[in-house]
Design a protein around this motif. Structure first.
Motif, mmCIF file in Angstrom:
data_model
loop_
_atom_site.group_PDB
_atom_site.id
_atom_site.type_symbol
_atom_site.label_atom_id
_atom_site.label_comp_id
_atom_site.label_asym_id
_atom_site.label_seq_id
_atom_site.Cartn_x
_atom_site.Cartn_y
_atom_site.Cartn_z
ATOM 1 N N HIS A 10 0.841 -1.194 0.000
ATOM 2 C CA HIS A 10 0.000 0.000 0.000
ATOM 3 C C HIS A 10 0.880 1.249 0.000
ATOM 4 O O HIS A 10 1.666 1.478 0.919
ATOM 5 C CB HIS A 10 -0.916 -0.011 1.228
ATOM 6 C CG HIS A 10 -1.978 1.032 1.188
ATOM 7 N ND1 HIS A 10 -3.011 0.989 0.282
ATOM 8 C CD2 HIS A 10 -2.171 2.141 1.931
ATOM 9 C CE1 HIS A 10 -3.799 2.035 0.472
ATOM 10 N NE2 HIS A 10 -3.302 2.759 1.468
ATOM 11 N N CYS A 20 -4.074 -6.669 -0.242
ATOM 12 C CA CYS A 20 -4.243 -7.691 0.793
ATOM 13 C C CYS A 20 -5.585 -8.413 0.652
ATOM 14 O O CYS A 20 -5.661 -9.627 0.877
ATOM 15 C CB CYS A 20 -4.100 -7.095 2.193
ATOM 16 S SG CYS A 20 -5.230 -5.749 2.596
ATOM 17 N N CYS A 89 -10.665 -8.584 8.795
ATOM 18 C CA CYS A 89 -10.269 -7.214 8.457
ATOM 19 C C CYS A 89 -10.257 -6.352 9.714
ATOM 20 O O CYS A 89 -11.222 -6.355 10.482
ATOM 21 C CB CYS A 89 -11.235 -6.615 7.443
ATOM 22 S SG CYS A 89 -11.468 -7.633 5.976
ATOM 23 N N SER A 92 -4.668 -1.629 9.983
ATOM 24 C CA SER A 92 -3.321 -1.913 9.484
ATOM 25 C C SER A 92 -2.278 -1.543 10.531
ATOM 26 O O SER A 92 -2.354 -0.471 11.142
ATOM 27 C CB SER A 92 -3.061 -1.101 8.206
ATOM 28 O OG SER A 92 -1.690 -1.177 7.852
ATOM 29 N N HIS A 100 -6.562 -3.486 6.896
ATOM 30 C CA HIS A 100 -5.715 -4.579 6.433
ATOM 31 C C HIS A 100 -6.499 -5.870 6.589
ATOM 32 O O HIS A 100 -7.327 -6.001 7.501
ATOM 33 C CB HIS A 100 -4.413 -4.640 7.230
ATOM 34 C CG HIS A 100 -3.461 -5.706 6.778
ATOM 35 N ND1 HIS A 100 -3.028 -5.825 5.476
ATOM 36 C CD2 HIS A 100 -2.874 -6.727 7.471
ATOM 37 C CE1 HIS A 100 -2.204 -6.860 5.380
ATOM 38 N NE2 HIS A 100 -2.092 -7.420 6.580
ATOM 39 N N GLY A 115 0.292 -9.780 4.425
ATOM 40 C CA GLY A 115 1.110 -8.575 4.326
ATOM 41 C C GLY A 115 2.593 -8.895 4.214
ATOM 42 O O GLY A 115 3.080 -9.842 4.832
ATOM 43 N N LEU A 121 -2.387 -7.564 12.339
ATOM 44 C CA LEU A 121 -3.295 -6.428 12.492
ATOM 45 C C LEU A 121 -2.877 -5.619 13.710
ATOM 46 O O LEU A 121 -2.407 -6.183 14.699
ATOM 47 C CB LEU A 121 -4.744 -6.901 12.676
ATOM 48 C CG LEU A 121 -5.375 -7.672 11.513
ATOM 49 C CD1 LEU A 121 -6.749 -8.201 11.910
ATOM 50 C CD2 LEU A 121 -5.474 -6.798 10.276
#
Length: 151
Positions: A10, A20, A89, A92, A100, A115, A121
């Motif tokens: 990102h 992701c 989710c 991030s 993320h 990632g 997370l």
């Protein structure tokens, strides 16, 4: 589930929107991420990405089912979701204010972080009322496909 790392980090300042989500979809469908469209490319809206993703999944006999859970209900999520793997989710760890996605199971347990940093997370999203929440997304067979196969 086939583990993969995301292909695109990102970096919206350089027109790179992390992939992701598509990588998680690929992992759950045992595909390489390059075989799944990058639904969030070019910074499209979540509504557009969702519609495009659902259309792509529908062509393959699947649907995306999303639920939002308060982080404090991890025991309930563990009971409800059991060993089923899903897209989890949250916040991030690398980009404040950005979401993320990872592969989750049970009560918000991270099974695989797609990632590149592997940092998982940072925690749940925080809603407007200060509640920690996670999005839990399941890829499931479309109901009409299940009914056709049963006939």
């Amino acid at each position: 589930m086939t583990p993969h790392k995301q292909l695109i980090k990102h970096d919206p300042k350089n027109d790179a929107y992390g992939d992701c989500w598509r990588t998680c979809i690929a992992c759950l469908l045992d595909l390489h991420p390059s075989q799944v469209p990058h639904f969030c490319a070019d910074g499209v809206s979540q509504a557009t990405a969702d519609a495009d993703c659902r259309a792509w999944l529908k062509e393959r006999g699947y649907n995306l089912v999303r639920t939002c859970m308060f982080a404090k209900y991890s025991e309930m999520a563990a009971d409800w979701f059991g060993e089923a793997m899903y897209i989890l989710c949250g916040a991030s760890p690398n980009h404040p204010g950005v979401g993320h996605c990872v592969i989750g199971r049970g009560g918000f347990e991270i099974v695989w972080d797609v990632g590149q940093s592997g940092a998982g997370l940072a925690g749940p999203w925080v809603d407007d009322n200060g509640n920690g929440i996670y999005w839990c997304e399941f890829i499931v067979p479309r109901a009409e496909m299940v009914l056709l196969e049963a006939a």
